[in-house]
Write a protein that holds these residues in place. Structure first.
Motif, mmCIF file in Angstrom:
data_model
loop_
_atom_site.group_PDB
_atom_site.id
_atom_site.type_symbol
_atom_site.label_atom_id
_atom_site.label_comp_id
_atom_site.label_asym_id
_atom_site.label_seq_id
_atom_site.Cartn_x
_atom_site.Cartn_y
_atom_site.Cartn_z
ATOM 1 N N GLY A 110 -8.204 7.473 -7.401
ATOM 2 C CA GLY A 110 -8.125 6.095 -7.444
ATOM 3 C C GLY A 110 -7.026 5.333 -7.451
ATOM 4 O O GLY A 110 -5.958 5.956 -7.940
ATOM 5 N N GLU A 111 -7.009 3.927 -7.314
ATOM 6 C CA GLU A 111 -5.680 3.259 -7.437
ATOM 7 C C GLU A 111 -5.329 3.040 -8.906
ATOM 8 O O GLU A 111 -6.091 3.275 -9.994
ATOM 9 C CB GLU A 111 -6.099 1.674 -7.059
ATOM 10 C CG GLU A 111 -6.378 1.598 -5.714
ATOM 11 C CD GLU A 111 -6.706 0.072 -5.610
ATOM 12 O OE1 GLU A 111 -5.989 -0.202 -4.345
ATOM 13 O OE2 GLU A 111 -7.274 -0.455 -6.102
ATOM 14 N N GLY A 112 -3.883 2.941 -9.350
ATOM 15 C CA GLY A 112 -3.489 2.699 -10.636
ATOM 16 C C GLY A 112 -3.277 4.016 -11.454
ATOM 17 O O GLY A 112 -3.374 3.904 -12.653
ATOM 18 N N ALA A 113 -3.110 5.289 -10.881
ATOM 19 C CA ALA A 113 -3.142 6.242 -11.703
ATOM 20 C C ALA A 113 -1.668 6.510 -12.094
ATOM 21 O O ALA A 113 -0.654 5.967 -11.483
ATOM 22 C CB ALA A 113 -3.370 7.514 -10.923
ATOM 23 N N ALA A 114 -1.450 7.110 -13.221
ATOM 24 C CA ALA A 114 -0.191 7.466 -13.569
ATOM 25 C C ALA A 114 -0.283 9.032 -14.064
ATOM 26 O O ALA A 114 -0.873 9.419 -15.073
ATOM 27 C CB ALA A 114 0.102 6.535 -14.971
ATOM 28 N N LEU A 115 0.436 9.872 -13.254
ATOM 29 C CA LEU A 115 0.595 11.141 -13.420
ATOM 30 C C LEU A 115 1.815 11.818 -13.877
ATOM 31 O O LEU A 115 2.834 11.832 -13.110
ATOM 32 C CB LEU A 115 0.181 12.018 -12.342
ATOM 33 C CG LEU A 115 -1.102 11.738 -11.498
ATOM 34 C CD1 LEU A 115 -1.186 12.518 -10.063
ATOM 35 C CD2 LEU A 115 -2.262 11.768 -12.409
ATOM 36 N N SER A 116 1.987 12.216 -15.092
ATOM 37 C CA SER A 116 3.186 12.529 -15.838
ATOM 38 C C SER A 116 3.830 13.875 -15.221
ATOM 39 O O SER A 116 3.072 14.658 -14.400
ATOM 40 C CB SER A 116 3.022 12.696 -17.220
ATOM 41 O OG SER A 116 2.830 11.415 -17.798
ATOM 42 N N PRO A 117 5.033 14.344 -15.611
ATOM 43 C CA PRO A 117 5.406 15.491 -15.219
ATOM 44 C C PRO A 117 4.580 16.762 -15.562
ATOM 45 O O PRO A 117 4.091 16.749 -16.552
ATOM 46 C CB PRO A 117 6.947 15.737 -15.956
ATOM 47 C CG PRO A 117 7.437 14.083 -16.279
ATOM 48 C CD PRO A 117 6.115 13.566 -16.339
ATOM 49 N N PHE A 118 4.592 17.899 -14.511
ATOM 50 C CA PHE A 118 4.225 19.076 -14.677
ATOM 51 C C PHE A 118 2.549 18.774 -14.791
ATOM 52 O O PHE A 118 1.722 19.859 -14.991
ATOM 53 C CB PHE A 118 4.594 19.810 -15.960
ATOM 54 C CG PHE A 118 5.960 19.901 -16.025
ATOM 55 C CD1 PHE A 118 6.640 20.716 -15.333
ATOM 56 C CD2 PHE A 118 6.784 18.837 -16.803
ATOM 57 C CE1 PHE A 118 7.974 20.803 -15.354
ATOM 58 C CE2 PHE A 118 8.099 19.279 -17.050
ATOM 59 C CZ PHE A 118 8.924 20.027 -16.225
ATOM 60 N N GLY A 128 -11.424 8.650 -10.324
ATOM 61 C CA GLY A 128 -11.420 7.243 -10.262
ATOM 62 C C GLY A 128 -10.099 6.510 -10.399
ATOM 63 O O GLY A 128 -9.151 6.898 -10.712
ATOM 64 N N LYS A 129 -10.490 5.120 -10.617
ATOM 65 C CA LYS A 129 -9.331 4.162 -11.141
ATOM 66 C C LYS A 129 -8.572 4.175 -12.418
ATOM 67 O O LYS A 129 -9.136 4.819 -13.331
ATOM 68 C CB LYS A 129 -9.774 2.551 -10.856
ATOM 69 C CG LYS A 129 -10.327 2.361 -9.527
ATOM 70 C CD LYS A 129 -11.042 0.868 -9.539
ATOM 71 C CE LYS A 129 -11.999 0.490 -10.465
ATOM 72 N NZ LYS A 129 -12.430 -0.836 -10.384
ATOM 73 N N GLY A 130 -7.373 3.856 -12.557
ATOM 74 C CA GLY A 130 -6.732 3.761 -13.592
ATOM 75 C C GLY A 130 -6.690 5.003 -14.508
ATOM 76 O O GLY A 130 -6.628 5.091 -15.822
#
Length: 220
Positions: A110-118, A128-130
């Motif tokens: 979904g929109e607005g994801a934040a996937l950090s390193p590794f 889903g969103k966020g």
């Protein structure tokens, strides 16, 4: 001609952790670092880690061909409220990914994801969103994850798991694999404590801790 303007909403620890890979993502797309800012109404400073800090109202006034934002707020209810406010104001949701994440087959994010390193997301997964996935988290096959779910660092979400909206999974938690047709379920708004080993369904709104994870009742 105005260029797009990008923002990380929130200049606290969550936002400062997201900004470096958000900035790197823009660089890979050929945009300069001056086209990304922090948005924070309470920061009390004009710049953090080399980026301007704008109040939300000022962000909306900045000359830009379009505005995109990732909400870097750990509290999922606040994150949802800000997400919806931005959409209503014509600001586009922005998903940001570290360069070294792994995403495999048939993943819907979904929109607005934040996937950090590794971070690793394997195959046949719907999110889903966020969604926030912090350092070294992983999502295995055939999982369904709702809106505004948060994974702290090092979460291990094994296969055939359903995590409902606004759940929070603490650092180092491990969720046992469910079965096809009978997924293990983490209920809406549930909290899984740091280091917990989850072997059974978690009721909505509850908190579980320990190994194996059990319901935690706060004392008065």
């Amino acid at each position: 001609m105005n260029q797009p303007l990008y923002a990380v909403y929130g200049a606290s620890g969550c936002g400062r952790g997201i900004m470096p890979f958000a900035r790197a993502q823009l660089a890979r797309e050929g945009l300069s670092a001056d086209r990304i800012v922090f948005v924070d109404d309470g920061a009390g400073t004009a710049a953090i880690n080399g980026h301007r800090v704008l109040r939300y109202a000022d962000f909306l006034k900045e000359p830009a061909s379009l505005r995109r934002i990732v909400i870097a707020i750990a509290d999922s209810k606040i994150r949802e409220g800000l997400f919806n406010r931005c959409i209503a104001d014509g600001v586009h949701a922005w998903s940001v990914f570290a360069a070294n994440i792994v995403v495999m087959d048939d993943v819907i994010l979904g929109e607005g994801a934040a996937l950090s390193p590794f971070v690793t997301i394997t195959s046949n997964i719907q999110i889903g969103k966020g969604f926030h996935a912090n350092l070294y988290s992983c999502v295995e096959h055939d999982c369904v994850i709702g809106d505004f779910v948060t994974f702290a660092p090092g979460v291990r979400c094994n296969g055939n798991i359903r995590i409902e909206d606004h759940a929070y999974i603490g650092a180092g938690a491990i969720i046992k694999q469910g079965r096809p047709g009978k997924p293990l379920i983490i209920g809406r708004g549930a909290v899984v404590g740091m280091g917990a080993i989850v072997t059974r369904d978690v009721p909505p709104g509850s908190t579980v801790v320990g190994n194996p994870a059990r319901l935690h009742f706060l004392k008065d």
